[in-house]
Motif scaffolding. Structure first.
Motif, PDB file in Angstrom:
ATOM      1  N   UNK A   1       2.384   7.527   5.099  1.00  0.00           N
ATOM      2  CA  UNK A   1       1.395   6.464   5.506  1.00  0.00           C
ATOM      3  C   UNK A   1       0.624   6.126   4.228  1.00  0.00           C
ATOM      4  N   UNK A   2       0.277   7.169   3.592  1.00  0.00           N
ATOM      5  CA  UNK A   2      -0.494   6.894   2.059  1.00  0.00           C
ATOM      6  C   UNK A   2       0.372   6.137   1.029  1.00  0.00           C
ATOM      7  N   UNK A   3       1.725   6.624   1.003  1.00  0.00           N
ATOM      8  CA  UNK A   3       2.533   5.848   0.206  1.00  0.00           C
ATOM      9  C   UNK A   3       2.758   4.449   0.750  1.00  0.00           C
ATOM     10  N   UNK A   4       2.675   4.023   1.965  1.00  0.00           N
ATOM     11  CA  UNK A   4       2.846   2.663   2.511  1.00  0.00           C
ATOM     12  C   UNK A   4       1.647   1.826   1.944  1.00  0.00           C
ATOM     13  N   UNK A   5       0.501   2.582   2.377  1.00  0.00           N
ATOM     14  CA  UNK A   5      -0.837   2.102   2.045  1.00  0.00           C
ATOM     15  C   UNK A   5      -1.039   1.619   0.290  1.00  0.00           C
ATOM     16  N   UNK A   6      -0.417   2.533  -0.454  1.00  0.00           N
ATOM     17  CA  UNK A   6      -0.556   2.288  -1.755  1.00  0.00           C
ATOM     18  C   UNK A   6       0.289   1.309  -1.965  1.00  0.00           C
ATOM     19  N   UNK A   7       1.572   1.134  -1.550  1.00  0.00           N
ATOM     20  CA  UNK A   7       2.295   0.002  -1.919  1.00  0.00           C
ATOM     21  C   UNK A   7       1.984  -1.550  -1.481  1.00  0.00           C
ATOM     22  N   UNK A   8       1.286  -1.307  -0.252  1.00  0.00           N
ATOM     23  CA  UNK A   8       0.598  -2.604   0.035  1.00  0.00           C
ATOM     24  C   UNK A   8      -0.410  -3.310  -0.901  1.00  0.00           C
ATOM     25  N   UNK A   9      -1.454  -2.272  -1.321  1.00  0.00           N
ATOM     26  CA  UNK A   9      -2.447  -2.551  -2.068  1.00  0.00           C
ATOM     27  C   UNK A   9      -1.890  -2.905  -3.228  1.00  0.00           C
ATOM     28  N   UNK A  10      -0.967  -2.356  -3.836  1.00  0.00           N
ATOM     29  CA  UNK A  10      -0.189  -2.417  -5.226  1.00  0.00           C
ATOM     30  C   UNK A  10       0.485  -3.851  -5.286  1.00  0.00           C
ATOM     31  N   UNK A  11       1.137  -4.255  -4.078  1.00  0.00           N
ATOM     32  CA  UNK A  11       1.827  -5.248  -4.020  1.00  0.00           C
ATOM     33  C   UNK A  11       0.763  -6.702  -3.552  1.00  0.00           C
ATOM     34  N   UNK A  12      -0.311  -6.333  -3.201  1.00  0.00           N
ATOM     35  CA  UNK A  12      -1.280  -7.143  -2.996  1.00  0.00           C
ATOM     36  C   UNK A  12      -0.932  -7.922  -1.350  1.00  0.00           C
ATOM     37  N   UNK A  13      -0.498  -7.053  -0.627  1.00  0.00           N
ATOM     38  CA  UNK A  13      -0.289  -7.438   0.742  1.00  0.00           C
ATOM     39  C   UNK A  13      -1.205  -6.810   1.712  1.00  0.00           C
TER      40      UNK A  13
ATOM     41  N   UNK B   1      -8.238  -7.458   7.306  1.00  0.00           N
ATOM     42  CA  UNK B   1      -8.503  -6.649   8.266  1.00  0.00           C
ATOM     43  C   UNK B   1      -8.381  -5.010   8.153  1.00  0.00           C
ATOM     44  N   UNK B   2      -7.342  -4.599   7.229  1.00  0.00           N
ATOM     45  CA  UNK B   2      -7.076  -3.423   6.870  1.00  0.00           C
ATOM     46  C   UNK B   2      -7.893  -2.967   5.831  1.00  0.00           C
ATOM     47  N   UNK B   3      -8.687  -3.730   5.032  1.00  0.00           N
ATOM     48  CA  UNK B   3      -9.344  -3.403   3.980  1.00  0.00           C
ATOM     49  C   UNK B   3     -10.519  -2.236   4.540  1.00  0.00           C
ATOM     50  N   UNK B   4     -10.895  -1.119   3.843  1.00  0.00           N
ATOM     51  CA  UNK B   4     -12.016  -0.543   4.228  1.00  0.00           C
ATOM     52  C   UNK B   4     -11.643   0.505   5.433  1.00  0.00           C
TER      53      UNK B   4
END
Length: 145
Positions: A124-136, A140-143
């Motif tokens: 889950x942490x890796x997925x969230x990191x990739x989403x942020x890194x790729x700008x996706x 609604x998921x910020x914060x």
């Protein structure tokens, strides 16, 4: 008790290596109930795994010991006690710290479950990191972390 004596006792309680060489008290009075602390810890450590019923007991005991520790330190800080009483309180707090340390090192109930839980959290942490890194990451998921 003089202020410098109180300070000395409180420093002993908070000293990093205070529990080195300290033993777990045989019994301790926690919240008005006497507990055979040493026996409970040694019995629990002898088992290969800790059954769920005992895990709950261990967690409850840790919570009660932490509360008792806070209350005893508070007595040293605030109460009008003699230096000798303060020394006994310090020794009991160090014994509680030693017991808490032993309880923290007890083996988890289910190693496979703990590993699976950690892997899921890592994914889950890796997925969230990739989403942020790729700008996706959508607004609604910020914060939410």
């Amino acid at each position: 008790m003089k202020p410098y004596e109180r300070k000395q006792l409180l420093e002993r309680v908070e000293r990093e290596g205070a529990t080195v060489g300290a033993s777990i008290p045989e019994t301790i009075d926690v919240q008005g109930k006497e507990i055979a602390l040493q026996e409970f810890i040694f019995e629990t450590k002898r088992r290969n795994t800790i059954p769920p019923d005992d895990r709950e007991r261990v967690e409850r005991l840790k919570k009660n010991l932490r509360r008792e520790r806070r209350q005893r330190v508070q007595r040293i800080e605030d109460d009008d006690i003699s230096f000798e009483t303060g020394e006994r309180l310090v020794e009991s707090v160090i014994g509680i710290d030693r017991a808490l340390s032993a309880l923290e090192r007890l083996e988890p109930v289910d190693i496979e479950q703990e590993i699976a839980t950690k892997k899921t959290a890592d994914r889950k942490r890796w997925s969230n990191f990739l989403k942020r890194a790729l700008g996706r990451e959508d607004s609604s998921s910020r914060g939410r972390r």
